[in-house]
Design an enzyme around this catalytic site. Sequence first.
Site, mmCIF file in Angstrom:
data_model
loop_
_atom_site.group_PDB
_atom_site.id
_atom_site.type_symbol
_atom_site.label_atom_id
_atom_site.label_comp_id
_atom_site.label_asym_id
_atom_site.label_seq_id
_atom_site.Cartn_x
_atom_site.Cartn_y
_atom_site.Cartn_z
ATOM 1 C CD GLU A 1 17.953 -16.454 1.667
ATOM 2 O OE1 GLU A 1 17.248 -15.880 0.824
ATOM 3 O OE2 GLU A 1 19.150 -16.738 1.471
ATOM 4 N N GLY B 1 17.072 -11.583 4.245
ATOM 5 C CA GLY B 1 16.508 -11.661 2.896
ATOM 6 C C GLY B 1 14.994 -11.771 3.019
ATOM 7 C CB THR B 2 12.497 -9.267 4.039
ATOM 8 O OG1 THR B 2 12.874 -8.278 3.066
ATOM 9 C CG2 THR B 2 13.129 -8.949 5.371
ATOM 10 C CG ASN B 3 12.410 -10.112 -1.644
ATOM 11 O OD1 ASN B 3 11.774 -9.233 -1.080
ATOM 12 N ND2 ASN B 3 13.260 -9.862 -2.614
ATOM 13 C CG ASP B 4 13.832 -16.439 -0.884
ATOM 14 O OD1 ASP B 4 12.877 -16.245 -1.667
ATOM 15 O OD2 ASP B 4 14.932 -16.890 -1.270
ATOM 16 N NE ARG C 1 -18.991 21.526 0.533
ATOM 17 C CZ ARG C 1 -19.581 22.715 0.550
ATOM 18 N NH1 ARG C 1 -20.096 23.166 1.697
ATOM 19 N NH2 ARG C 1 -19.672 23.445 -0.544
ATOM 20 C CE LYS D 1 -15.438 19.207 3.294
ATOM 21 N NZ LYS D 1 -14.862 20.156 2.327
ATOM 22 N N GLY E 1 -12.926 14.396 -3.728
ATOM 23 C CA GLY E 1 -13.836 13.882 -4.740
ATOM 24 C C GLY E 1 -14.300 12.456 -4.534
ATOM 25 N NE ARG F 1 -8.859 19.467 0.548
ATOM 26 C CZ ARG F 1 -9.753 18.712 -0.082
ATOM 27 N NH1 ARG F 1 -10.533 17.918 0.619
ATOM 28 N NH2 ARG F 1 -9.887 18.767 -1.403
ATOM 29 C CE1 TYR G 1 22.884 -4.094 4.752
ATOM 30 C CE2 TYR G 1 24.324 -4.264 6.661
ATOM 31 C CZ TYR G 1 23.773 -4.822 5.517
ATOM 32 O OH TYR G 1 24.104 -6.095 5.151
ATOM 33 C CG MET H 1 -16.286 9.675 0.800
ATOM 34 S SD MET H 1 -15.965 9.639 2.570
ATOM 35 C CE MET H 1 -14.694 10.893 2.727
ATOM 36 N NE ARG I 1 21.882 -13.910 -3.617
ATOM 37 C CZ ARG I 1 20.637 -13.634 -4.007
ATOM 38 N NH1 ARG I 1 19.704 -13.393 -3.099
ATOM 39 N NH2 ARG I 1 20.328 -13.593 -5.287
ATOM 40 C CG HIS J 1 11.527 -12.564 -12.681
ATOM 41 N ND1 HIS J 1 11.799 -12.008 -13.912
ATOM 42 C CD2 HIS J 1 12.714 -12.961 -12.171
ATOM 43 C CE1 HIS J 1 13.105 -12.093 -14.145
ATOM 44 N NE2 HIS J 1 13.676 -12.671 -13.103
ATOM 45 N NE ARG K 1 20.036 -8.709 -6.902
ATOM 46 C CZ ARG K 1 19.085 -7.782 -6.814
ATOM 47 N NH1 ARG K 1 17.921 -8.076 -6.274
ATOM 48 N NH2 ARG K 1 19.289 -6.572 -7.283
#
Length: 935
Positions: free
Chosen positions: A801, A822-825, A139, A69, A148, A395, A907, A150, A673, A511, A617
């Site tokens: 993983e 395998g970034t989850n595990d 303000r 602002k 809205g 803005r 990738y 603050m 896999r 899950h 999978r």
Amino acid sequence: MAMPRSKTSRRSLQKSARGGASARRTAKSRPVAAVKTGRKTSRKNKWVYRFGGGKAEGRADMRNLLGGKGAGLAQMAHLGLPVPPGFTITTEVCTYFYEHEKSYPKDLKPQVEAALAEVGRITGKRFGDADNPLLVSVRSGARASMPGMMDTVLNLGLNDVTVAALAKKSDDSRFAHDSYRRFITMYSDVVLGIGHHHFEEILDDHKDRNGYTLDTDLGVEDWQSIIARYKERVEEESGKPFPQDPHAQLWGAIGAVFGSWMNQRAITYRRLHRIPESWGTAVNVQAMVFGNMGQSSATGVAFTRNPSTGEKRLYGEFLINAQGEDVVAGIRTPQEISEAARSESGSDKPSMEAAMPEAFAELLRIHAVLEKHYCDMQDLEFTVEQGKLWMLQTRSGKRTAKAALRIAVELANEKLISRQQAVARIDPASLDQLLHPTIDPAAERKVIATGLPASPGAACGEIVFSPDEAELLRGQGHKVILVRVETSPEDIHGMHAAEGILTTRGGMTSHAAVVARGMGKPCVSGAGALRVDYRAQTMTSGGVTLKKGDTLTIDGSTGQVLAGKVPMIEPALAGEFATLMKWADEVRKLKVRANADTPADARAAVKFGAEGIGLCRTEHMFFDEDRIRAVREMILAGDEKDRRAALAKLLPMQRNDFVELFEIMGALPVTIRLLDPPLHEFLPHTEEEIAEVAQAMGADPKMLADRARELHEFNPMLGFRGCRLAIAYPEIAEMQARAIFEAAVQVSRSTGKPVVPEIMVPLIAGKAEFDLVKARIDATAETVSAETGSPVKYQVGTMIELPRAALKADEIAESAEFFSFGTNDLTQTAFGISRDDAASFLGIYTAKGILPVDPFVSIDRDGVGELIRIAVARGRKVRGNLKLGICGEHGGDPASVAFCHEVKLDYVSCSPFRVPIARLAAAQAALGKSVGEVG
């Protein structure tokens, strides 16, 4: 001095956040982290920046210091637009405020007083003067728009003396007292913690007793009577009179605005929009201009383009004889700005164009100036005071994803921005709004519960509580919503059959959430207020009970659960969406694949522009009713011979699956896999289920129960799964490899095009494991090649993983032709956190600043990211052409995609419905755009 010494101002600063004592305690207990400004606190610090009178000390590019602002007001002043004079107290003061027990820098007060005097000089008025008082608004203004969230105080400086001076100066006593009652209401709520309802009650009572309908019906005597009652209520609630010292009022309001940075709604908004707590807010103090000075005055909000559709046309609302809060309060129905909009809406109230043609013409001129200057759609606030237009804010306007795409593409076509700038303008995550059916914004919503927005989109159908019944009803042509306390891998068939999934337990990475996102199905998880009774086949929330077969709608974008059928809007992916995606593809370097387990997934992947399958999978193929029996026979087999007999039944089914996938994907790569989950997930668990399955299989229930107990593990995520299955039972990997190779040969012959599958071995910890499994795969390839007379081309790689695999990447790369993280595990094993159980405490960790974000939502750059960097460096040192990708949930998270670009992966792979998000995020990463800058 650190702050003014009046008792009122000290009390005001202590009561700084809206919402009473509880909100103030929240603010007090949550210190803001320090902003690293590189500036030392000294008397030379500039804490206040002035604007007005055709000049300004700030600039548009100073939004980090002045807030959005303040930077906008400064820039409008530089452009020579009509801006009431004022000044901005910087975000650095907010940081100081929270670092120093809500006190101020010693040199702030003289800077504020000097700026206030300059505002008085420009306006010809003086703050607190008994004859010609300057009134101001106070303000908030953070660098990121938080509409809205603050606090604001208008008409500040009014008291029992100055209200008479304002009445005399304006020759309008009604206007003066209307402004005073507004100020008492707002100041009491924002600064003193005395809620709006106290004053609404008094006003409504007065209107009822006198037969008034609208606030504009009240005369000066009415307002004088109400003001007296307001002041009495303030003293009753606070024990002190309403403050009369304008300077004490000012510092109370400044403290309240800084305090509102830590009110609960602002904290929640920042969490949802990933706005750092450390940014703080600025405070803008500005000379008041009045839209409530009669029929020649007004106030309004406008957008230079339609924020819902993106149409290039002035859009907005205004009210005659009103102040800003009236437009949003709903007390009076706002009027349309343009005649065209009035005609379309069927309103019988005059538009601004008709009622105030000169002010409207000036607004048209200014809106064109600002859009051209900022090269973006602007959100404007304005006031007309006795015929003269004043600009109070500009803005970049909030907009829907649909509008954002249209605006970005049209601005590029108008040559106001480049195509690359258009690509950088769109928040990738917002594309979720466009990729799924959504609830019609005009539809009535009967919300019965709210959970977590686990997977976007909306779905409607009959309630079912069993995955088997979901599948059965789907086969009969019914649309169903699967309602579960929580889901497990055994429910996969029901989840696939359902239009959407609703669970009472679980978080954003449970899950149900992960599988639903992968399927592109809406999901609401963790709706804890719901009570599900499987035996009675009912769900209850807030006194509403729905039974099996009743119609339910879920909104996976908001987490809302709604009774009945609610109208939907289907996604449309042509037009500006296709144009922007084409521009994004021209600049990105990362390839984008999809996680796809079924033909439907693969078709969706191709539709959304995936460049291959990064994760198929195979276990998801085993849960179909016609296959699960063969899988269970294999698990129950007492020796290798019986296992191979059961696997022989699965072979043609798996081969047909892969044939269909290869045909759909054509020449695009497909990574498959091998079987990953522990075998007990395929077995029944309850006595009732065991008896039912045993009867269907013609097996001994006791033997089935004994085998289920034998396979039970205390921590299956770290147990007998992944490559460990292939090593213990190599015939499983052989069957799967044979199905893949035979399918590849079949499709290659039928299409005349080569098919080169990528076989991925899961949960490798070291080279020895990988080599054992790869040897079986290679032997199977040779056998299939000999049997078919066709050469078999393929690649074998592994998922990284486990932390040990990342550290031993150089050794593994001697044999593996590709890595897929395998970034989850990897996140689970790096943190020692179970993803399915983390919802109970990860929210606390992020709230306390221990973690900046849920690491299952966005990659932990410092820990998990470091493991990935190590694996990339060590793997490519051994094998220069090592192909590297990521296939966890993070593949569709924009911040994680940016990380993947930085570490030079080849990738990312994500669920089909997140492919466009990943494509856009990859393009922005290539353009050097950080996620925090999007929008």
